[in-house]
Structures are given as structure tokens and as C-alpha cells.
Design an enzyme around this catalytic site. Sequence first.
Site, PDB file in Angstrom:
ATOM      1  N   GLU A 183       1.846   0.483   0.728  1.00 53.27           N
ATOM      2  CA  GLU A 183       2.176  -0.472  -0.189  1.00 53.27           C
ATOM      3  C   GLU A 183       2.457   0.161  -1.381  1.00 53.27           C
ATOM      4  OE1 GLU A 183      -1.167  -2.639  -1.146  1.00 53.27           O
ATOM      5  OE2 GLU A 183      -1.751  -3.088   1.102  1.00 53.27           O
TER       6      GLU A 183
HETATM    7  C1  GLA Z   1      -4.130  -4.678  -2.279  1.00 54.47           C
HETATM    8  C2  GLA Z   1      -3.711  -5.483  -0.973  1.00 54.47           C
HETATM    9  C3  GLA Z   1      -2.267  -6.062  -0.836  1.00 54.47           C
HETATM   10  C4  GLA Z   1      -1.959  -6.831  -2.210  1.00 54.47           C
HETATM   11  C5  GLA Z   1      -2.030  -5.571  -3.029  1.00 54.47           C
HETATM   12  C6  GLA Z   1      -1.472  -5.806  -4.636  1.00 54.47           C
HETATM   13  O1  GLA Z   1      -3.666  -3.473  -2.342  1.00 54.47           O
HETATM   14  O2  GLA Z   1      -4.014  -4.868   0.172  1.00 54.47           O
HETATM   15  O3  GLA Z   1      -2.327  -7.137   0.284  1.00 54.47           O
HETATM   16  O4  GLA Z   1      -2.912  -7.644  -2.660  1.00 54.47           O
HETATM   17  O5  GLA Z   1      -3.441  -5.242  -3.577  1.00 54.47           O
HETATM   18  O6  GLA Z   1      -1.578  -7.242  -4.753  1.00 54.47           O
END
Ligand code: GLA
Length: 387
Positions: free
Chosen positions: A275
Site C-alpha cells: 500500500e
Molecule cells: C489500510 C487498509 C487499506 C486502506 C488503507 C488506507 O491500510 O489496509 O485497505 O483502507 O488503510 O485507507
Amino acid sequence: MQHTTKQNLKKRLFSVSLIALVVSACQSDMKSIEPEIGLKDAYADKFLVGATMNDHMVADHSLANTQIVKKHFSSATMDNSFKWGPFNPEPNIYNLTGPNNFADFTHDNGITPVGHVLYWHSQTPDWVFKDGEGNLLTRDALLQRMRERAKFMAKHFGDKIKVWDVVNEAIEDDGSLRRSLYNKIIGDDFIEQAFIIANEELPADAVKLYNDYGMTRKGRVSTVIKMVNDFKARNIPIDAIGIQGHWSMKDPSVEEIDANLTALAATGLKLHITELDVDYLGRENLWGANVDLDKIVANAENNPYPDGNFPASADKALGDRYAEIFTVFLKHHENIDRVTFWGVTDADSWLNSWPVAGRTNYPLLFNRDASPKNALEQVISVGLHYK
Ligand code: GLA
């Protein structure tokens, strides 16, 4: 031999892209230039490069964001649509249009699809944890409900989803287990049970990973390492570790990233950066005031570019930060299978509303109008120059 061929290919791609840059720079006075090659091509023999998609992007392939994914990314993750809440908001109600379109789009375009996420304490409806009378489920009943979700995924998607985030964010910064409803009802073996279920129900070939943020925090990282080593010793199946990578301009330092990648890779599991984004505006000066975060509003100090114009000097600084991060990823490329950005353009980012509501943030490699930032060129260049 193989290596030499790939190096030659990269050199060739780099000269093509330089020529393309010069040509398009002469033709246009646009602030950014569309690179000839995709980001994924610059890292093709190192790791997959991914981004998140949403229901609109997988429904309408003519959207600029969808075109960007086709050109620049070799993996994709739905940002919300597979989470328990959006996917299955009430018993027996399933929202499958987005997930089905995603499975088709990724298949048709040779993009590796990631299922995010099977079990997470957040964005999970209350009904999941309760019986018909509103009482909390027993351990066995919740494990059965988790199994039904995995079974549904396996039956509906078969082997179309190649990677599954099995458990998200179950460990706190200090290394203790998060006291979520999963943990309260099932007990401290919640993560282990989740992986046993996922392994029994999902296709054997699907990569199954544990995902978390703050994967440079001492407590969390040492618990993850202990957990993985313990799972391996007891034959509890787990394939990979997901490092979210919601980072800022300075934190964590490249030295910290480097050291933690080394420590996590020593478990023998593959690493996925799941992410990635760089919070350009930062959070550092927000905590000090000791105010509830949700009361902080956007103002001239914490929201310096509200009109969407990101200055060239800031773009360069963001590119430098991404360049140092990707240089570390490349150093560890034998252990890293994938690097995924959380969003495509700045307009998609959750960092426009967290931790300050209503900010205009600039964390990704594409501007709000879908034009590439110069930071994109910097990241491509790091990949092409790597020896
Ligand atoms: C977390 C979750 C993601 C997303 C992010 C940012 O890290 O794993 O699915 O929701 O937050 O919003």
C-alpha cells in the site's frame, strides 16, 4: 546469460525513453511528459509494480486511470470492493459487479490481481460477529463464518485471484495482539486459524499473506517475525509478508526500511509492499498539539497547495524520496515480489482526508488530471539504471 540479456533490454528501453522524452519536450510545454515506457517495464525483471483500482475504473476502461493501470502497472488491488463490508454488507447479500469486472480486467490485461482483504477488524459489518439475537458469536461460529467467506471466494473466483491478503493489521505497534472482535471471540490464535482456513479453502497456488502498517516499528516487526517462524515450525501455511508502506517524506528513514526488509526477509518468506504512498504534506507537526485528530481541519499551514498545483520543486523532492525508497527495494529485489501503490492519481488518495479532513495532498506519481509527475520519471529512471 539471462541477466545480460535483461540488462541489454533495459539499456535499450532507457535510450528509447530518453529520445521520447526529448521529442515530446520539444513538442509541448506541458509541465510533465508522458514517458515512453511503463513503470512496470523499468522493474520487469525485479518485481511486479501495482496500484489500486475502484469500481468505476474496472467498469469503464476508457477512464484515464484505467489506461494508466494498463500502461504502467503489472498488478492491481481493489481498494475497497473485496473488504467484508462492501463485498457482503448483509448476510447473503453480495456486491459482485466490481470484483467480477476486476477479475476480468486483470485477466484480459495480464495484470496480477490481489484480493484485499479476507479478515480485518475494520470495514467489517457488525452482523459478522453476532447471531440472530444480536449476541456475540461463539469461537466456533465465528470460525465457521470466516470459513464460509473463504469458501465463497474460492467457489466464485476459482484461481482468478492470485494473491490474498488473509489477515490485515492484527498486531499493534508495541507487538501485542490487537484486541479486535476477532481476537476477543476466537482468542490469541485468531491469525493462525485464519491461515489454516485460507489454506484449506483457497486454491493452493494463491499466495497468502499477512499484511500490516508500521512494519518498521520494533514491537510489531519482532512479533511478525516470531509469528512467522513459529508458523513455519508448526507447519501453519503462510507464504508472504505484506508491508503496507504508508510513509512520509522522512519517516521511516531508508536505513530503517533497509534493516527491516533484511530482518523480515530472513524468515524466508517473500515480501510484498502492499500500500505504498508518501504523505507529502506530512503528519509530524500535527500530533504535538495533543488535539483529537479528527478535529484538525485543513488550514493554510497544513494545506499549502489547496488548488491542486504542485510546485516543481515539491515534485522533485517527492521524486527524490521515491527514488531512495525504490533504490532500497531494488537492493532487496530477490526477496520482494511486488510493490503496489495505494491509488493511481493524487485525486484517489485517502491522504486527502486523513489525518486532516479536506487537505489537498500529493502522495502518488500521477497528478489529479492524470498527467505523470516528474517523480514518475525519477522512479522509472532508478529502475532502468539499476545494475
Ligand atoms: C489500510 C487498509 C487499506 C486502506 C488503507 C488506507 O491500510 O489496509 O485497505 O483502507 O488503510 O485507507
